[in-house]
Design a protein around this motif. Structure first.
Motif, PDB file in Angstrom:
ATOM      1  N   TRP A  94       0.826  -1.209   0.000  1.00  0.00           N
ATOM      2  CA  TRP A  94       0.000   0.000   0.000  1.00  0.00           C
ATOM      3  C   TRP A  94       0.857   1.254   0.000  1.00  0.00           C
ATOM      4  CZ3 TRP A  94      -2.835  -2.290   4.782  1.00  0.00           C
ATOM      5  CH2 TRP A  94      -3.651  -3.348   4.369  1.00  0.00           C
ATOM      6  N   THR A  95       1.918   1.259   0.803  1.00  0.00           N
ATOM      7  CA  THR A  95       2.778   2.438   0.886  1.00  0.00           C
ATOM      8  C   THR A  95       3.449   2.700  -0.458  1.00  0.00           C
ATOM      9  OG1 THR A  95       3.184   1.968   3.221  1.00  0.00           O
ATOM     10  CG2 THR A  95       4.695   3.474   2.130  1.00  0.00           C
ATOM     11  N   ARG A  96       3.936   1.639  -1.078  1.00  0.00           N
ATOM     12  CA  ARG A  96       4.550   1.788  -2.405  1.00  0.00           C
ATOM     13  C   ARG A  96       3.563   2.369  -3.406  1.00  0.00           C
ATOM     14  NH1 ARG A  96       4.248  -3.356  -5.102  1.00  0.00           N
ATOM     15  NH2 ARG A  96       2.572  -2.324  -6.245  1.00  0.00           N
ATOM     16  N   GLY A  97       2.300   1.940  -3.303  1.00  0.00           N
ATOM     17  CA  GLY A  97       1.280   2.423  -4.233  1.00  0.00           C
ATOM     18  C   GLY A  97       0.821   3.834  -3.962  1.00  0.00           C
ATOM     19  N   GLY A  98       1.125   4.378  -2.770  1.00  0.00           N
ATOM     20  CA  GLY A  98       0.784   5.763  -2.480  1.00  0.00           C
ATOM     21  C   GLY A  98      -0.616   5.958  -1.960  1.00  0.00           C
ATOM     22  N   LEU A  99      -0.901   5.372  -0.821  1.00  0.00           N
ATOM     23  CA  LEU A  99      -2.217   5.590  -0.227  1.00  0.00           C
ATOM     24  C   LEU A  99      -2.465   7.087  -0.079  1.00  0.00           C
ATOM     25  CD1 LEU A  99      -2.482   2.892   2.592  1.00  0.00           C
ATOM     26  CD2 LEU A  99      -3.649   2.932   0.406  1.00  0.00           C
ATOM     27  N   PRO A 100      -3.693   7.533  -0.299  1.00  0.00           N
ATOM     28  CA  PRO A 100      -3.954   8.976  -0.255  1.00  0.00           C
ATOM     29  C   PRO A 100      -3.739   9.584   1.123  1.00  0.00           C
ATOM     30  CG  PRO A 100      -6.001   7.712  -0.471  1.00  0.00           C
ATOM     31  CD  PRO A 100      -4.872   6.770  -0.721  1.00  0.00           C
ATOM     32  N   THR A 101      -3.719   8.774   2.172  1.00  0.00           N
ATOM     33  CA  THR A 101      -3.511   9.314   3.520  1.00  0.00           C
ATOM     34  C   THR A 101      -2.039   9.372   3.899  1.00  0.00           C
ATOM     35  OG1 THR A 101      -3.798   7.083   4.439  1.00  0.00           O
ATOM     36  CG2 THR A 101      -5.749   8.498   4.343  1.00  0.00           C
ATOM     37  N   ILE A 102      -1.148   8.910   3.020  1.00  0.00           N
ATOM     38  CA  ILE A 102       0.270   8.870   3.352  1.00  0.00           C
ATOM     39  C   ILE A 102       1.035   9.854   2.458  1.00  0.00           C
ATOM     40  CG2 ILE A 102       2.345   7.453   3.419  1.00  0.00           C
ATOM     41  CD1 ILE A 102       0.623   5.061   4.024  1.00  0.00           C
ATOM     42  N   ASP A 103       1.610  10.856   3.066  1.00  0.00           N
ATOM     43  CA  ASP A 103       2.407  11.852   2.350  1.00  0.00           C
ATOM     44  C   ASP A 103       3.854  11.646   2.747  1.00  0.00           C
ATOM     45  OD1 ASP A 103       3.278  13.982   0.887  1.00  0.00           O
ATOM     46  OD2 ASP A 103       2.615  15.499   2.323  1.00  0.00           O
ATOM     47  N   LEU A 104       4.588  10.896   1.927  1.00  0.00           N
ATOM     48  CA  LEU A 104       5.943  10.489   2.279  1.00  0.00           C
ATOM     49  C   LEU A 104       6.985  11.421   1.682  1.00  0.00           C
ATOM     50  CD1 LEU A 104       5.793   6.629   1.681  1.00  0.00           C
ATOM     51  CD2 LEU A 104       5.759   7.818   3.875  1.00  0.00           C
ATOM     52  N   GLU A 105       8.091  11.537   2.419  1.00  0.00           N
ATOM     53  CA  GLU A 105       9.278  12.158   1.845  1.00  0.00           C
ATOM     54  C   GLU A 105       9.987  11.100   1.013  1.00  0.00           C
ATOM     55  OE1 GLU A 105      13.500  14.185   3.276  1.00  0.00           O
ATOM     56  OE2 GLU A 105      11.808  14.037   4.680  1.00  0.00           O
ATOM     57  N   LEU A 106      10.206  11.379  -0.263  1.00  0.00           N
ATOM     58  CA  LEU A 106      10.821  10.426  -1.188  1.00  0.00           C
ATOM     59  C   LEU A 106      12.261  10.832  -1.490  1.00  0.00           C
ATOM     60  CD1 LEU A 106       7.797  10.003  -3.637  1.00  0.00           C
ATOM     61  CD2 LEU A 106       8.468   8.488  -1.767  1.00  0.00           C
ATOM     62  N   PRO A 107      13.164   9.875  -1.716  1.00  0.00           N
ATOM     63  CA  PRO A 107      12.934   8.426  -1.715  1.00  0.00           C
ATOM     64  C   PRO A 107      12.630   7.895  -0.317  1.00  0.00           C
ATOM     65  CG  PRO A 107      15.265   8.891  -1.906  1.00  0.00           C
ATOM     66  CD  PRO A 107      14.571  10.203  -2.022  1.00  0.00           C
ATOM     67  N   HIS A 108      11.880   6.802  -0.287  1.00  0.00           N
ATOM     68  CA  HIS A 108      11.421   6.216   0.967  1.00  0.00           C
ATOM     69  C   HIS A 108      11.996   4.818   1.132  1.00  0.00           C
ATOM     70  CE1 HIS A 108       8.724   5.287   4.297  1.00  0.00           C
ATOM     71  NE2 HIS A 108       8.370   4.177   3.692  1.00  0.00           N
ATOM     72  N   VAL A 109      12.450   4.511   2.351  1.00  0.00           N
ATOM     73  CA  VAL A 109      12.887   3.162   2.703  1.00  0.00           C
ATOM     74  C   VAL A 109      11.714   2.459   3.391  1.00  0.00           C
ATOM     75  CG1 VAL A 109      14.487   1.750   4.048  1.00  0.00           C
ATOM     76  CG2 VAL A 109      15.278   3.880   2.992  1.00  0.00           C
TER      77      VAL A 109
END
Length: 346
Positions: free
Chosen positions: A45-60
């Motif tokens: 899910w995280t790899r796919g970019g859930l709309p509730t997750i705003d990640l700093e990329l690149p992400h481990v």
């Protein structure tokens, strides 16, 4: 060091393995030399970019892992260099009313390593001291690195939130997955009568081996109708549903009057159709559950360390083949956990 990363959300082709900056160890952090980690559906899910997750990329990514302490921050008191440790991924503020009351899973800023912030699928990871538990000598790294998230999640769902008793019955959906196969073992340990579903005869046989009393191939039969037939139309006391949209209505149909549906996620979709009349008429409870408290983690992991509970390992892969590990989860290939190991450890 080398690490699993993705620099954009998307399909499995966004996953990379290669050079990444060495972690900086904070005062309350421990530098872990990672020996093994495991995947969970939240990695997909995280790899796919859930709309509730705003990640700093690149992400481990990576919420499960274990290894040896390489260094400790100035304020660390529980661990020393050379200690064997495993990650427990839930991070809380430690200050809000819920943390003060002893249940950090309800923390107002609760988040998960690998999902909301950088994870541990790398050669090394800087992890807060509070997010590590000791691993006894003799425990294999594949076990230590693959059990914490799913066993703590299943333990809290069944023992705490659903309050499953030894005279009760339970249906575990997706018994071949991480949470599913942990839930089957925990339900059997509690003494409940365990019903489980799977999609192949091999998965059903594995579910039996881990403690299921009755099994159903959901590809061949409607599991709600099967439960009603098996229980003389009564239904079961508890349903564990982490599948979501595809199973929700049938999960509700599978419950006895006064039954409890407990959920920790929805791999097939988060917004199912429901059945409000059946819920109120049969006085059902819908219970959400997330991760576990530190005490609950200690309780269930002691039973992992002593061999009472055993993770099913479907495959061990080098971290450079993490895309294949994602494929195993997405295509539902095999039974149990997929473990990844830094290439330098192979």
């Amino acid at each position: 060091m080398d690490a699993v990363t993705f620099s954009a959300h998307g399909d499995r082709d966004v996953i990379e393995y290669g050079e990444y900056p060495d972690p900086t160890v904070g005062d309350d952090e421990v530098l872990v030399d990672v020996k093994a980690g495991a995947l969970n559906h939240l990695d997909v899910w995280t790899r796919g970019g859930l709309p509730t997750i705003d990640l700093e990329l690149p992400h481990v990514p990576g919420s499960d892992g274990a290894g040896v302490v390489e260094a400790v921050g100035d304020d660390v008191t529980r661990f020393d260099v050379g200690d064997r440790v495993a990650v427990t991924a839930g991070v809380s503020c430690g200050e809000c009313e819920f943390c003060r009351d002893g249940d950090p899973t309800r923390c107002v800023s609760y988040h998960i390593l690998g999902e909301h912030v950088p994870g541990v699928h790398a050669e090394q990871a800087a992890v807060p001291e509070d997010n590590l538990i000791p691993v006894p000598d003799g425990v294999d790294w594949t076990v230590a690195g693959s059990t914490s998230l799913v066993f703590q999640t299943a333990w809290r769902m069944l023992v705490d939130r659903a309050d499953l008793g030894p005279s009760e019955s339970i249906l575990v959906l997706g018994a071949s997955g991480g949470v599913g196969h942990a839930a089957v073992q925990i339900a059997d340990y509690v003494g409940a009568e365990v019903y489980a579903t799977g999609s192949t005869e091999a998965k059903l046989e594995a579910a039996r081996d881990y403690g299921a009393d009755h099994v159903c191939n959901y590809e061949d039969a409607n599991f709600a109708e099967w439960i009603r037939a098996e229980t003389g139309k009564r239904g079961v006391d508890v349903v564990v549903d982490h599948v979501g949209a595809a199973t929700w209505r049938d999960s509700i149909k599978s419950l006895a009057k006064g039954g409890r549906l407990v959920t920790c996620g929805g791999t097939s979709g988060p917004n199912p159709e429901t059945d409000i009349p059946r819920i109120f008429w049969n006085q059902l409870q819908i219970i959400g559950s997330t991760m576990a408290t530190p005490g609950q983690v200690d309780d269930v992991m002691e039973l992992v360390w002593d061999g009472t509970f055993e993770p099913a390992i479907r495959e061990v892969l080098p971290m450079s083949e993490t895309a294949r590990a994602h494929e195993l989860l997405e295509e539902r290939e095999g039974f149990g956990k997929v473990v990844v190991v830094p290439d330098s450890e192979l």
